[in-house]
Every structure is written in structure tokens, then in C-alpha cells.
Write an enzyme that holds these catalytic residues in place. Structure first.
Site, PDB file in Angstrom:
ATOM      1  N   LYS A 111      27.637 -23.608  21.464  1.00 53.17           N
ATOM      2  CA  LYS A 111      28.190 -22.298  21.825  1.00 53.17           C
ATOM      3  C   LYS A 111      28.541 -22.200  23.301  1.00 53.17           C
ATOM      4  CE  LYS A 111      26.830 -19.720  17.882  1.00 53.17           C
ATOM      5  NZ  LYS A 111      25.972 -18.770  17.221  1.00 53.17           N
ATOM      6  N   LYS A 192      29.469 -25.431   8.529  1.00 52.19           N
ATOM      7  CA  LYS A 192      28.585 -24.405   7.953  1.00 52.19           C
ATOM      8  C   LYS A 192      29.371 -23.141   7.587  1.00 52.19           C
ATOM      9  CE  LYS A 192      26.007 -21.603  10.584  1.00 52.19           C
ATOM     10  NZ  LYS A 192      24.978 -21.030  11.452  1.00 52.19           N
ATOM     11  N   LYS A 195      28.906 -16.382   9.357  1.00 52.95           N
ATOM     12  CA  LYS A 195      29.357 -14.983   9.343  1.00 52.95           C
ATOM     13  C   LYS A 195      30.243 -14.658  10.543  1.00 52.95           C
ATOM     14  CE  LYS A 195      24.616 -13.460   9.956  1.00 52.95           C
ATOM     15  NZ  LYS A 195      24.120 -14.141  11.142  1.00 52.95           N
TER      16      LYS A 195
HETATM   17  P1  TYM Z   1      21.452 -16.388  11.438  1.00 54.97           P
HETATM   18  O1  TYM Z   1      21.643 -14.933  11.445  1.00 54.97           O
HETATM   19  O2  TYM Z   1      22.530 -17.268  12.013  1.00 54.97           O
HETATM   20  O3  TYM Z   1      21.201 -16.872   9.967  1.00 54.97           O
HETATM   21  C1  TYM Z   1      20.215 -16.239   9.179  1.00 54.97           C
HETATM   22  C2  TYM Z   1      19.576 -17.237   8.236  1.00 54.97           C
HETATM   23  O4  TYM Z   1      20.563 -17.750   7.341  1.00 54.97           O
HETATM   24  C3  TYM Z   1      20.572 -19.183   7.427  1.00 54.97           C
HETATM   25  N1  TYM Z   1      21.959 -19.627   7.249  1.00 54.97           N
HETATM   26  C4  TYM Z   1      22.346 -20.473   6.326  1.00 54.97           C
HETATM   27  N2  TYM Z   1      21.683 -21.127   5.363  1.00 54.97           N
HETATM   28  C5  TYM Z   1      22.387 -21.936   4.550  1.00 54.97           C
HETATM   29  N3  TYM Z   1      23.747 -22.109   4.669  1.00 54.97           N
HETATM   30  C6  TYM Z   1      24.452 -21.479   5.622  1.00 54.97           C
HETATM   31  N4  TYM Z   1      25.757 -21.622   5.706  1.00 54.97           N
HETATM   32  C7  TYM Z   1      23.752 -20.600   6.499  1.00 54.97           C
HETATM   33  N5  TYM Z   1      24.143 -19.810   7.533  1.00 54.97           N
HETATM   34  C8  TYM Z   1      23.021 -19.232   7.991  1.00 54.97           C
HETATM   35  C9  TYM Z   1      20.039 -19.512   8.808  1.00 54.97           C
HETATM   36  O5  TYM Z   1      19.539 -20.812   8.879  1.00 54.97           O
HETATM   37  C10 TYM Z   1      18.993 -18.461   8.969  1.00 54.97           C
HETATM   38  O6  TYM Z   1      17.799 -18.846   8.316  1.00 54.97           O
HETATM   39  N6  TYM Z   1      18.258 -17.135  15.201  1.00 54.97           N
HETATM   40  C11 TYM Z   1      18.371 -16.755  13.809  1.00 54.97           C
HETATM   41  C12 TYM Z   1      17.773 -15.394  13.535  1.00 54.97           C
HETATM   42  C13 TYM Z   1      16.376 -15.274  13.956  1.00 54.97           C
HETATM   43  C14 TYM Z   1      15.227 -15.821  13.307  1.00 54.97           C
HETATM   44  C15 TYM Z   1      14.131 -15.421  14.094  1.00 54.97           C
HETATM   45  C16 TYM Z   1      15.045 -16.564  12.143  1.00 54.97           C
HETATM   46  C17 TYM Z   1      15.947 -14.605  15.058  1.00 54.97           C
HETATM   47  N7  TYM Z   1      14.589 -14.704  15.139  1.00 54.97           N
HETATM   48  C18 TYM Z   1      12.821 -15.787  13.743  1.00 54.97           C
HETATM   49  C19 TYM Z   1      13.759 -16.942  11.801  1.00 54.97           C
HETATM   50  C20 TYM Z   1      12.676 -16.552  12.581  1.00 54.97           C
HETATM   51  C21 TYM Z   1      19.836 -16.730  13.415  1.00 54.97           C
HETATM   52  O7  TYM Z   1      20.701 -16.623  14.233  1.00 54.97           O
HETATM   53  O8  TYM Z   1      20.064 -16.770  12.084  1.00 54.97           O
END
Ligand code: TYM
Length: 330
Positions: A111, A192, A195
């Protein structure tokens, strides 16, 4: 009872990838674990968000979690920014994280390359995530594979803090879904499904209507092998569709391969498209009922109260161990 926790950041509409990678795992485990699920709204801020859109999305995420099967009686559901102790804990953890560690995170490297004027928050983001995970001594963190490195960093920070100041944090482990650790973009199945993708033709949003879902899946990139077979290297598009179908139907990939052994891609895609559209349509029906009801306030108040108490206590313990307290350390 072991504790599981996960969060999703509201940078765009929830996708099928988020559902399969994180939310569905939480639904599966909510009977066996003490579960915490939140909207990581502070995490969304590392890149500028339109305030009104962000604000709307926070509420939509909560309603969507419940519509996806997250039971508010079995989960503590909350909004990250409502717990002021988490950023406070995060700073104490930042001082126990090296710049090298933070800058080695793959997501930071990718990023920061995309925008030379990236915010400092982009670098410290995984430490805030460590605070999210560590404040309540989570045992397991269900995530997609892209977040595994961040959970491992949280664990390393916890180990360092425990070594320096004495036993303070439980050591968390990432929990990956067997099939769906990563759902790929339908048009570009080496990437991937995300969103924040600007061109959503390969991304299924949990808010897409039936026609769009069907059309996106029917137009998904495939290959020339003409064989419904799981092979991530040679057939990434078909493998992605097999993963989605298996996750939504609970039929193992090997059985789906057999079922479509002598059938064309058109028929297979139609099956996946119908399955996905039906699944999401059911969730959307519940979503609309929840969003228009008044249950959310109560759920969020309870979540806020409970998690603030836990985080306040952890913050106090950390401060005492570090020495920033009026009490004299013995
Ligand atoms: P985020 O919002 O990018 O994604 C949320 C969760 O969805 C999973 N994910 C996917 N899994 C499978 N295939 C995909 N294409 C896909 N896209 C997203 C991500 O792996 C994630 O589990 N930093 C984190 C949010 C966060 C968090 C935390 C998670 C903040 N604090 C503490 C766990 C524990 C994030 O940006 O996820």
C-alpha cells in the site's frame, strides 16, 4: 472457554471474500467459543474515507454480521472506536514494536508503494490490530490468509512485552479456514477479491442484487482446459469457483469435481451463480429486517460496555508494569 475475536474494516461494502474468510468462520465457532466481533472503523482511516459513507457503512456492517448468522446472544459485537482504551493500549505496544517489524508487513509494503503520501497510520496499523487482539487475551483470530502476518506480529509483540515486563498477554494464534483462506477476484483470479477494488466486475458484494451476482459469475475468467478441476496454478479461475461453491454448499471440492466431471464450464458456472445468488439473497432478506429494527442500539451498547471494562483493566495492568502510574512499584 477459549476466546475468539475478529474484526473487519469498513473501507467498502463487505464482500463474499470477507464472508467466507472471516464471518462464516465466526458463525461456525460461536457455540464453542466466547466470541468477539467488531467493526474496525479506526483501521479504515489509514486511507481517507468520506465521513458520511464511512458512518453509514459502520452500521451496515453490524447489521450484516447478524444477518450472516452471528448470534448477538453468543457474540460480543462492538465498534472499535467506541473503546478509547484500545488506541491507548496500541501506543504502549508501538513502543514495544520495532520500525523494522512494522515496515516488513506485506500489506504496508504494497500500500505504501501505491501512494507516496501514505499516512503514518498505515505503518502503525498492525500494532493497532495487535491492541485489538491482545487487550482481551484472544486465543484464536479467524482471518483470511492476507491477515495472518498481522496476527503473527501481534503474537511477537505479546511475547516481547511479556519478556520485558512479565506475563501480561495471552499468545494468540491465527485461525485459517481450510478452503477459503483467500477468495480471488473473479476477473483476475491471481488477485484477492477486495472491497476496495475500484473496478468491481470481479468482486461480489454482499449487497449485490441477484442479477449482478449471476452476471459476474457467468463472466468469471476461466481457462481452456475444459475440465472442472481444482488446480490453483493452472486453473485459478475454476479453482476459485470450486472454493466458493464448496464453502456455500458444504460439499467437499472433490465431490463437486466428480459432479461436474463430464460437464461444461457453462453448466458449472450456472450452478455456482445460482448457489451464490440464493445464499446472498437469503442473507439480504434478514439484513433488511435487522437494519430497520431497533435491536442494534442495545447490542452495541452491551458490546461497548463489556469491552471497555476489559480494555480498561488491561491498560491499567500495562501501565503499572511499565511504570507509568502514580502507585509506587514494589
Ligand atoms: P479486512 O477488512 O481487509 O478483511 C476482513 C476479513 O476478511 C478476510 N478477507 C478475505 N478472506 C478470504 N478471501 C478474501 N478475498 C478476503 N478478503 C478479506 C481478511 O483476511 C479478514 O479476516 N486488519 C483487518 C481488520 C482487523 C482485524 C483486527 C482482524 C482490525 N483489527 C483484529 C482480526 C483481528 C482487515 O483489514 O481486514
Amino acid at each position: 472457554m477459549k476466546r475468539i475475536l475478529t474484526g473487519l474494516k469498513p473501507t467498502g461494502d463487505l464482500t463474499l471474500g470477507n464472508y467466507i474468510g472471516a464471518i462464516k468462520q465466526m458463525v461456525k465457532m460461536q457455540d464453542e467459543y466466547e466470541s468477539f466481533l467488531f467493526v474496525a472503523d479506526l483501521h479504515a482511516l489509514t486511507i481517507y474515507q468520506d465521513p458520511k459513507e464511512l458512518n453509514e457503512r459502520i452500521r451496515k456492517f453490524i447489521a450484516m454480521y447478524i444477518a450472516c448468522g452471528i448470534d448477538p446472544n453468543k457474540n460480543t459485537i462492538y465498534i472499535q472506536s467506541e473503546n478509547e482504551y484500545i488506541p491507548a493500549i496500541s501506543f504502549l505496544l508501538e513502543c514495544n514494536t520495532t520500525y523494522g517489524e512494522a515496515s516488513r508487513m506485506i500489506q504496508f509494503k504494497e500500500k505504501s508503494k501505491q501512494n507516496a503520501n501514505f499516512s503514518v497510520g498505515l505503518l502503525t496499523y498492525p500494532v493497532l490490530m495487535a491492541a485489538d487482539i491482545l487487550y482481551c487475551d484472544s486465543d484464536y483470530v479467524p482471518v483470511g490468509i492476507d491477515q495472518k502476518q498481522h496476527v503473527e506480529l501481534a503474537r511477537n509483540i505479546a511475547i516481547r512485552f511479556n519478556n520485558r515486563y512479565g506475563e501480561t498477554f495471552n499468545l494468540p494464534e491465527p485461525l485459517l479456514n481450510k478452503n477459503g483462506t483467500k477468495i480471488y477476484d473473479l476477473k483476475n483470479p491471481d488477485k484477492k477479491m477486495s472491497k476496495s477494488e475500484e473496478n468491481p466486475v470481479g468482486v461480489i458484494s454482499m449487497f449485490d442484487d441477484r442479477e449482478s451476482i449471476i452476471s459476474k459469475i457467468m463472466k468469471a475468467t476461466t481457462d481452456n482446459y475444459n475440465k472442472v478441476c481444482f488446480d490453483r496454478e493452472k486453473q485459478p479461475g475454476i479453482s476459485n469457483l470450486l472454493t466458493i461453491a464448496s464453502e456455500l454448499s458444504n460439499i467437499p471440492i472433490s465431490e463437486l469435481e466428480q459432479q461436474f466431471a463430464n460437464k461444461g464450464y457453462g453448466e458449472f458456472k450456472k450452478y455456482v451463480a445460482e448457489l451464490t445468488a440464493n445464499h446472498i439473497e437469503n442473507i439480504q432478506k434478514k439484513y433488511n429486517q435487522i437494519l430497520n429494527s431497533d435491536i442494534l442500539e442495545d447490542i452495541l451498547n452491551k458490546g461497548k460496555e463489556k469491552t471497555k471494562k476489559i480494555a480498561q483493566e488491561k491498560y491499567k495492568i500495562m501501565k503499572e508494569k511499565i511504570g507509568v502510574t502514580r502507585n509506587i512499584i514494589k
